[in-house]
Design a protein around this motif. Structure first.
Motif, short mmCIF file in Angstrom:
data_model
loop_
_atom_site.label_atom_id
_atom_site.label_comp_id
_atom_site.label_asym_id
_atom_site.label_seq_id
_atom_site.Cartn_x
_atom_site.Cartn_y
_atom_site.Cartn_z
N ALA A 199 -18.59 40.17 -20.04
CA ALA A 199 -17.98 39.95 -21.36
C ALA A 199 -18.46 40.95 -22.41
O ALA A 199 -18.02 40.90 -23.55
CB ALA A 199 -18.29 38.53 -21.83
N ILE A 200 -19.35 41.86 -22.03
CA ILE A 200 -19.88 42.83 -23.00
C ILE A 200 -19.93 44.25 -22.42
O ILE A 200 -19.92 45.24 -23.16
CB ILE A 200 -21.29 42.37 -23.50
N SER A 269 -9.88 39.22 -25.96
CA SER A 269 -10.14 38.33 -24.82
C SER A 269 -8.93 37.43 -24.69
O SER A 269 -8.49 36.84 -25.68
CB SER A 269 -11.38 37.46 -25.08
N ASP A 312 -16.40 43.33 -28.08
CA ASP A 312 -16.28 42.69 -26.76
C ASP A 312 -17.01 41.34 -26.76
O ASP A 312 -16.45 40.30 -26.39
CB ASP A 312 -16.85 43.64 -25.69
N ALA A 313 -18.27 41.36 -27.19
CA ALA A 313 -19.07 40.12 -27.18
C ALA A 313 -18.45 39.07 -28.09
O ALA A 313 -18.32 37.90 -27.71
CB ALA A 313 -20.50 40.43 -27.61
N SER A 315 -15.32 38.78 -29.18
CA SER A 315 -14.01 38.25 -28.79
C SER A 315 -14.20 37.15 -27.75
O SER A 315 -13.52 36.11 -27.81
CB SER A 315 -13.07 39.35 -28.29
N THR A 316 -15.14 37.33 -26.85
CA THR A 316 -15.41 36.28 -25.86
C THR A 316 -16.04 35.05 -26.53
O THR A 316 -15.64 33.92 -26.29
CB THR A 316 -16.35 36.81 -24.75
MG MG Z 1 -15.76 40.27 -24.14
#
Ligand code: MG
Ligand code: AMP
Length: 376
Positions: A199-200, A269, A312-313, A315-316
């Motif tokens: 997820a990152i 995501s 990225d982090a 959005s998850t």
């Molecule tokens: Mg992510």
């Protein structure tokens, strides 16, 4: 309750981000020179880390572009060897094997990314958590030998047996005080704890590719690694890159809106990326570490901020937090904007747009079936 399949079908069409800059959309930027400075558009796509990475660079020197793209792909290969949990010989796979038995020395870059991940767990109140690996595995989201997700429905006791292993608080880090203060070791408190950087990691890889570009003097580029995007500088004779939001009800390339960015990252995501269906219910790959179950009712989260790692982090994390707590978090964080698409109580699709995003997002389709969206 997981949302129904019809919503899923809608979403598969729904929120695919793509670029106005792409030939497929406008045909505007097709490798021709911009007047006077001979800048050409170079495009390259490679398959790496199990996903496609699209790179667009404006540059006049062809040889420089070839060299820089080669360097960028070497960088991604290097990162894959560091943090893949598909490759058995990666540094992360070794850590996952050894840290359950006590402290083991960890590559400093990997350790740094793990520490950043823990910070995002704290920011999202545990919604983003890289120790989710045993759950992702239990639900069968890693796929079989040919990568196909067949899925598995665990029972409550199977979930309860794994949940104590899933917490970023199970990661113990020891920094070795030496000339290089970044060195360190880590161990897991629980014998079943395992790390998944899915997820990152792609966002991080995008930031590292952009770092290569910057170091090599590339001034204008767009990187898209499976929905993790960075827009470096601006295209010739423009003030920003335009990112399009695809019209969910249009099978072609029509866009429902767009926003303009420069020197910013975007990540999405979605529940449509990896999933399986049982009894007409869709189970998708983003798991709530608190319940051990796939998140339901959320369709997609797009974040715009300074770095691709952060986008990225978050959005998850926001996907797991849901639309209420998620939008609160986005509003609270400086320099972070976002769009959340979710299903409301009447199973209608709704959109929440953060305050700052409303200023840059141009919805160019207010007619038709988009009216079912409540823009709050
Ligand atoms: Mg992510
Ligand atoms: P993304 O597409 O960036 O949202 O990442 C989703 C991937 O991250 C999944 O395929 C899992 O491998 C992993 N993952 C699932 N749930 C979580 C979570 N709550 N926190 C961190 N990683 C997760």
């Amino acid at each position: 309750m997981n949302h129904k399949l019809f919503v899923t079908n809608l979403m598969i069409l729904c929120f695919v981000i793509h670029f106005f800059a792409g030939k497929a959309i406008t045909g505007e930027l097709t490798g021709t020179a911009s007047a006077g400075n001979e800048l050409k558009l170079h495009k390259k796509t490679v398959y790496t880390m199990g996903s496609l990475m699209d790179i667009s660079i404006y540059e006049k020197d062809d040889e420089k572009v070839n060299r820089v793209i080669e360097m960028a792909f070497d960088e991604v290969k290097r990162l894959d060897k560091l943090m893949s949990n598909y490759k058995r010989d990666s540094e992360l796979s070794r850590i996952n094997m050894e840290a359950v038995n006590g402290y083991t020395a960890c590559d400093s870059e990997l350790l740094d990314l793990i520490e950043q991940s823990i910070q995002y767990s704290r920011k999202t109140n545990g919604a983003f958590d890289i120790t989710v690996y045993p759950l992702v595995n239990l639900w069968g989201f890693y796929g079989n030998s040919v990568g196909k997700i067949t899925g598995y429905m665990p029972n409550e006791s199977e979930l309860q047996a794994i949940l104590p292993a899933v917490s970023y608080k199970n990661i113990k880090i020891l920094h070795i005080v030496s000339t290089d203060s970044k060195e360190g070791s880590l161990s897991f408190k629980n014998k079943k704890t395992q790390i998944d950087l899915g997820a990152i990691g792609k966002g991080y890889a995008v930031d590292k590719v952009v770092e290569v570009f910057r170091n090599e003097g590339i001034k204008s580029a767009l990187v898209n690694f499976s929905g993790n995007i960075y827009a470096l500088g601006v295209p010739p004779e423009r003030e920003s890159w335009a990112i399009g939001l695809k019209d969910p009800f249009d099978a072609g390339n029509d866009v429902m809106g767009s926003f303009k960015i420069r020197d910013k990252a975007v990540a999405t995501s979605g529940d449509y990326e990896r999933f399986f269906v049982r009894d007409n219910i869709k189970y998708s790959h983003i798991i709530d570490p608190r319940t051990g179950r796939p998140v339901s009712g959320m369709l997609s989260v797009t974040i715009v901020c300074e770095t691709a790692t952060m986008a990225d982090a978050l959005s998850t994390g926001v996907f797991v937090l849901g639309h209420e707590k998620g939008i609160e978090l986005i509003e609270r964080l400086d320099g972070v904007e976002g769009i959340i698409i979710f299903e409301n109580r009447e199973s209608k699709i709704s959109i929440k747009i953060s305050t700052g995003f409303k200023d840059i997002l141009e919805i160019n389709k207010t007619e038709g079936r988009w009216t079912i969206f409540d823009v709050e």
